[in-house]
Design a protein around this motif. Sequence first.
Motif, PDB file in Angstrom:
ATOM      1  N   SER A 218      53.052  28.864  13.180  1.00 39.77           N
ATOM      2  CA  SER A 218      52.744  30.163  13.791  1.00 39.77           C
ATOM      3  C   SER A 218      53.231  31.367  12.978  1.00 39.77           C
ATOM      4  O   SER A 218      52.869  32.504  13.293  1.00 39.77           O
ATOM      5  CB  SER A 218      53.319  30.224  15.204  1.00 39.77           C
ATOM      6  OG  SER A 218      54.684  29.874  15.217  1.00 39.77           O
ATOM      7  N   PHE A 219      54.038  31.142  11.937  1.00 41.67           N
ATOM      8  CA  PHE A 219      54.548  32.252  11.120  1.00 41.67           C
ATOM      9  C   PHE A 219      54.407  31.946   9.627  1.00 41.67           C
ATOM     10  O   PHE A 219      54.348  30.781   9.211  1.00 41.67           O
ATOM     11  CB  PHE A 219      56.017  32.540  11.450  1.00 41.67           C
ATOM     12  CG  PHE A 219      56.229  33.105  12.829  1.00 41.67           C
ATOM     13  CD1 PHE A 219      56.006  34.445  13.086  1.00 41.67           C
ATOM     14  CD2 PHE A 219      56.624  32.281  13.881  1.00 41.67           C
ATOM     15  CE1 PHE A 219      56.190  34.968  14.358  1.00 41.67           C
ATOM     16  CE2 PHE A 219      56.803  32.790  15.153  1.00 41.67           C
ATOM     17  CZ  PHE A 219      56.579  34.143  15.396  1.00 41.67           C
ATOM     18  N   ASP A 220      54.364  33.027   8.842  1.00 46.12           N
ATOM     19  CA  ASP A 220      54.279  32.897   7.383  1.00 46.12           C
ATOM     20  C   ASP A 220      55.601  33.224   6.699  1.00 46.12           C
ATOM     21  O   ASP A 220      55.879  32.740   5.607  1.00 46.12           O
ATOM     22  CB  ASP A 220      53.209  33.856   6.829  1.00 46.12           C
ATOM     23  CG  ASP A 220      51.866  33.632   7.474  1.00 46.12           C
ATOM     24  OD1 ASP A 220      51.262  32.570   7.248  1.00 46.12           O
ATOM     25  OD2 ASP A 220      51.417  34.536   8.233  1.00 46.12           O
ATOM     26  N   LEU A 221      56.387  34.079   7.335  1.00 45.48           N
ATOM     27  CA  LEU A 221      57.644  34.544   6.755  1.00 45.48           C
ATOM     28  C   LEU A 221      58.669  34.715   7.869  1.00 45.48           C
ATOM     29  O   LEU A 221      58.382  35.355   8.886  1.00 45.48           O
ATOM     30  CB  LEU A 221      57.425  35.880   6.027  1.00 45.48           C
ATOM     31  CG  LEU A 221      58.646  36.593   5.463  1.00 45.48           C
ATOM     32  CD1 LEU A 221      59.351  35.740   4.407  1.00 45.48           C
ATOM     33  CD2 LEU A 221      58.249  37.948   4.855  1.00 45.48           C
ATOM     34  N   VAL A 222      59.853  34.145   7.672  1.00 51.71           N
ATOM     35  CA  VAL A 222      60.920  34.250   8.671  1.00 51.71           C
ATOM     36  C   VAL A 222      62.196  34.755   7.993  1.00 51.71           C
ATOM     37  O   VAL A 222      62.599  34.243   6.940  1.00 51.71           O
ATOM     38  CB  VAL A 222      61.205  32.888   9.345  1.00 51.71           C
ATOM     39  CG1 VAL A 222      62.350  33.023  10.344  1.00 51.71           C
ATOM     40  CG2 VAL A 222      59.954  32.361  10.041  1.00 51.71           C
ATOM     41  N   VAL A 223      62.806  35.757   8.592  1.00 51.85           N
ATOM     42  CA  VAL A 223      64.104  36.267   8.135  1.00 51.85           C
ATOM     43  C   VAL A 223      65.143  35.858   9.163  1.00 51.85           C
ATOM     44  O   VAL A 223      64.968  36.110  10.365  1.00 51.85           O
ATOM     45  CB  VAL A 223      64.089  37.801   7.988  1.00 51.85           C
ATOM     46  CG1 VAL A 223      65.464  38.304   7.539  1.00 51.85           C
ATOM     47  CG2 VAL A 223      63.011  38.241   7.013  1.00 51.85           C
ATOM     48  N   ILE A 224      66.210  35.223   8.720  1.00 54.08           N
ATOM     49  CA  ILE A 224      67.283  34.828   9.637  1.00 54.08           C
ATOM     50  C   ILE A 224      68.636  35.130   8.996  1.00 54.08           C
ATOM     51  O   ILE A 224      68.956  34.625   7.927  1.00 54.08           O
ATOM     52  CB  ILE A 224      67.173  33.343  10.067  1.00 54.08           C
ATOM     53  CG1 ILE A 224      68.362  32.956  10.965  1.00 54.08           C
ATOM     54  CG2 ILE A 224      67.004  32.411   8.869  1.00 54.08           C
ATOM     55  CD1 ILE A 224      68.222  31.621  11.677  1.00 54.08           C
ATOM     56  N   ASP A 225      69.399  35.997   9.660  1.00 51.55           N
ATOM     57  CA  ASP A 225      70.725  36.401   9.181  1.00 51.55           C
ATOM     58  C   ASP A 225      71.706  36.246  10.347  1.00 51.55           C
ATOM     59  O   ASP A 225      72.074  37.220  10.998  1.00 51.55           O
ATOM     60  CB  ASP A 225      70.679  37.851   8.687  1.00 51.55           C
ATOM     61  CG  ASP A 225      72.002  38.311   8.093  1.00 51.55           C
ATOM     62  OD1 ASP A 225      72.841  37.449   7.756  1.00 51.55           O
ATOM     63  OD2 ASP A 225      72.186  39.537   7.964  1.00 51.55           O
TER      64      ASP A 225
END
Length: 308
Positions: A218-225
């Motif tokens: 469902s996503f192309d790019l994920v940012v996780i901090d």
Amino acid sequence: MFENRLTKVFKHLRKTAKRQGVTCYRVYDNDLTEFPLSIEIYEDELYVAEFKREHNLSEEQYEEWQQRGMEIMSKVLDIPIDNIYLRERKRKENRNDQYEKLSFESHERIVQEDGLKFKVNLTDYLDSGLFLDHRITRHMVREMSQDKDVLNLFCYTGSFSVYAAAGGAKSVTSVDLSKTYLSWAEENMQLNDIYDPAKHKYVHADVLQYLEDLKLNSFDLVVIDPPTFSNSKRMKDFMDVQRDHVSMLNNILLALRPGGVIIFSNNYRKFKIDEAAINAKTIKNITAQTMPFDFNGKLIRHCFRIEK
């Protein structure tokens, strides 16, 4: 001693900041043991965090030390004392510390970064609302976001979301446990005229639980901090980034489309990524290339580019 150090560092950093067009940057970070301070310039104002420590000064001596320090900052950095915002802080391990409102002075202002606008608060919270150490990482996300469905986890005030939307993302979903910060993220979108509820969503949720319910591909790019550790009462379970990073990243990889990318960052000094247990095509440590000039050699954080 403090004046000499600050003068030397500022002379160097100011030139680089001017050359790069950067108006918000860190100029001092606990360089001298006797002066446990973090000093950040936000255009024409200073945000100064004094780290809690043991000292043998009387109350009167301590106040004199603080006042003299502010006078030196004002002189060296050419910023009026009235534009210096000083607060005491402890080093945070728990995400809850960041969420708590510590003051009600509410000195808010709008600053510029990379042609975008962000609201910062220099008085009320543990952090200003804009993590300056991710300046390069944000630019990287902007360059990667064109026509992508982007997910920003532990989004804080949504600076990565703003960059993604400004980079032409098809959609941006911002997830955080704090309604305060989600509202702040929406404000930052509005400041940049990219607020579009039809395309960009703000989800109030415990990220660990949210990840369990993500749809496949469902996503192309994920940012996780993520924080190093969090045990908020609003969470189903406490989170430990060292213990939980594999399960978090593997859940995200399931939600990524083929060729999708995760930008994963954390501040745990002793962090070791378990590459063998992560179901990724490639894992690249991009810590060095995402380190801004004003944090070089000072910041202990990790950043990875993970491809499905």
